[in-house]
Scaffold this motif. Sequence first.
Motif, PDB file in Angstrom:
ATOM      1  N   ILE A 179      17.940  35.965 -38.279  1.00 48.57           N
ATOM      2  CA  ILE A 179      16.779  35.117 -37.985  1.00 48.57           C
ATOM      3  C   ILE A 179      16.224  35.462 -36.600  1.00 48.57           C
ATOM      4  O   ILE A 179      16.984  35.641 -35.638  1.00 48.57           O
ATOM      5  CB  ILE A 179      17.150  33.620 -38.014  1.00 48.57           C
ATOM      6  CG1 ILE A 179      17.889  33.265 -39.312  1.00 48.57           C
ATOM      7  CG2 ILE A 179      15.893  32.764 -37.854  1.00 48.57           C
ATOM      8  CD1 ILE A 179      17.059  33.331 -40.550  1.00 48.57           C
TER       9      ILE A 179
ATOM     10  N   CYS B  70      15.671  31.029 -34.834  1.00 44.74           N
ATOM     11  CA  CYS B  70      17.113  31.110 -35.067  1.00 44.74           C
ATOM     12  C   CYS B  70      17.794  29.771 -34.778  1.00 44.74           C
ATOM     13  O   CYS B  70      18.605  29.287 -35.572  1.00 44.74           O
ATOM     14  CB  CYS B  70      17.707  32.213 -34.203  1.00 44.74           C
ATOM     15  SG  CYS B  70      19.470  32.484 -34.445  1.00 44.74           S
TER      16      CYS B  70
ATOM     17  N   GLN C 122      19.771  27.148 -37.415  1.00 42.71           N
ATOM     18  CA  GLN C 122      21.108  26.602 -37.199  1.00 42.71           C
ATOM     19  C   GLN C 122      21.094  25.076 -37.234  1.00 42.71           C
ATOM     20  O   GLN C 122      21.999  24.441 -37.785  1.00 42.71           O
ATOM     21  CB  GLN C 122      21.652  27.122 -35.866  1.00 42.71           C
ATOM     22  CG  GLN C 122      21.949  28.616 -35.890  1.00 42.71           C
ATOM     23  CD  GLN C 122      22.272  29.181 -34.512  1.00 42.71           C
ATOM     24  OE1 GLN C 122      21.651  28.816 -33.522  1.00 42.71           O
ATOM     25  NE2 GLN C 122      23.238  30.084 -34.463  1.00 42.71           N
TER      26      GLN C 122
ATOM     27  N   VAL D 269      24.776  33.057 -38.878  1.00 42.82           N
ATOM     28  CA  VAL D 269      23.403  33.350 -38.459  1.00 42.82           C
ATOM     29  C   VAL D 269      23.438  34.363 -37.326  1.00 42.82           C
ATOM     30  O   VAL D 269      24.088  34.150 -36.305  1.00 42.82           O
ATOM     31  CB  VAL D 269      22.673  32.069 -38.002  1.00 42.82           C
ATOM     32  CG1 VAL D 269      21.265  32.401 -37.515  1.00 42.82           C
ATOM     33  CG2 VAL D 269      22.605  31.060 -39.145  1.00 42.82           C
TER      34      VAL D 269
END
Length: 302
Positions: free
Chosen positions: A180, A229, A233, A253
Amino acid sequence: MSEPTRPEWLLLGAGGQVGRELCRALQPLGQGVALTRAECDLSVPGAAEEMIARYEPGMVVNAAAYTAVDRAEEEPALARRINAEAVAEIAQACARHDMPLVHYSTDYVFDGSGEAPFAEHDATGPLGEYGRSKLAGEQAIADAGGRSLVLRTSWVYAAHGRNFVRTMLRLAAERDHLRIIDDQVGAPTWAATIADVTALALFEWRRQAWDAQLSGVYHLSASDSVSWCGFAQAIFEEAANLGLLEATALPSVEAIPSSAYPQPARRPLNSRLSTQRLQTAFGIAMPHWREALRVCLTSMRA
């Protein structure tokens, strides 16, 4: 026979993420008319003007837009038709009939330079066709000279439609590892927040007799900021806490730069928007992005 009652508001784009929430949020303002793209297609010249003339509403809220950022690079004429030319028609009709107009714009009108939140008066510099078409729509509203609120927002998501939150929930169930983007930063903004703040601003504007001094551009986004990102999460963590995802099976991730995920349209690295002007003018406090995310996910669980 009595004359039909003029609706208090006319909503365009009622089927979109923000439009669906506005159908709910605008109800306390009085009886209204909500039109989807099937009922009023802004790609058709004159369609919106016809509806404004037909219903003669007290105000117009335009939540319709061409939002396919990458596809706009291939369809610039269509993006400009919907985001600029149709908006010009709407703004001119509203100005002629002295109807207040609410319209939504985007963080993509900026070039994303620096790290400070952009204020409304900061220089624009869109990086792609989508941003250019939205900026042209803003200018068309200013040129029309009517009373209007242009609300720039960012990173919109909802419990319905196609958006980052729903995509992440789907991918979390399909993959063990996700890459990401981590160098684009902004404020994820729940469509329900946008709709509720719009309604509150309209209540206050109407209370002040549609004071023309309140017309202009405002930034409307959740408070604080995060990278894509970090947002992903947070989605996984909040969804696991609510039982939407299995906590022991969340994907790992990996943070990557934008350069590692090339897309047809360039995105601004800095999408932070200062909402101080909106809060001062209308007395509205913006929720933290993570708090709004939690409420959205809770509604999805229900």
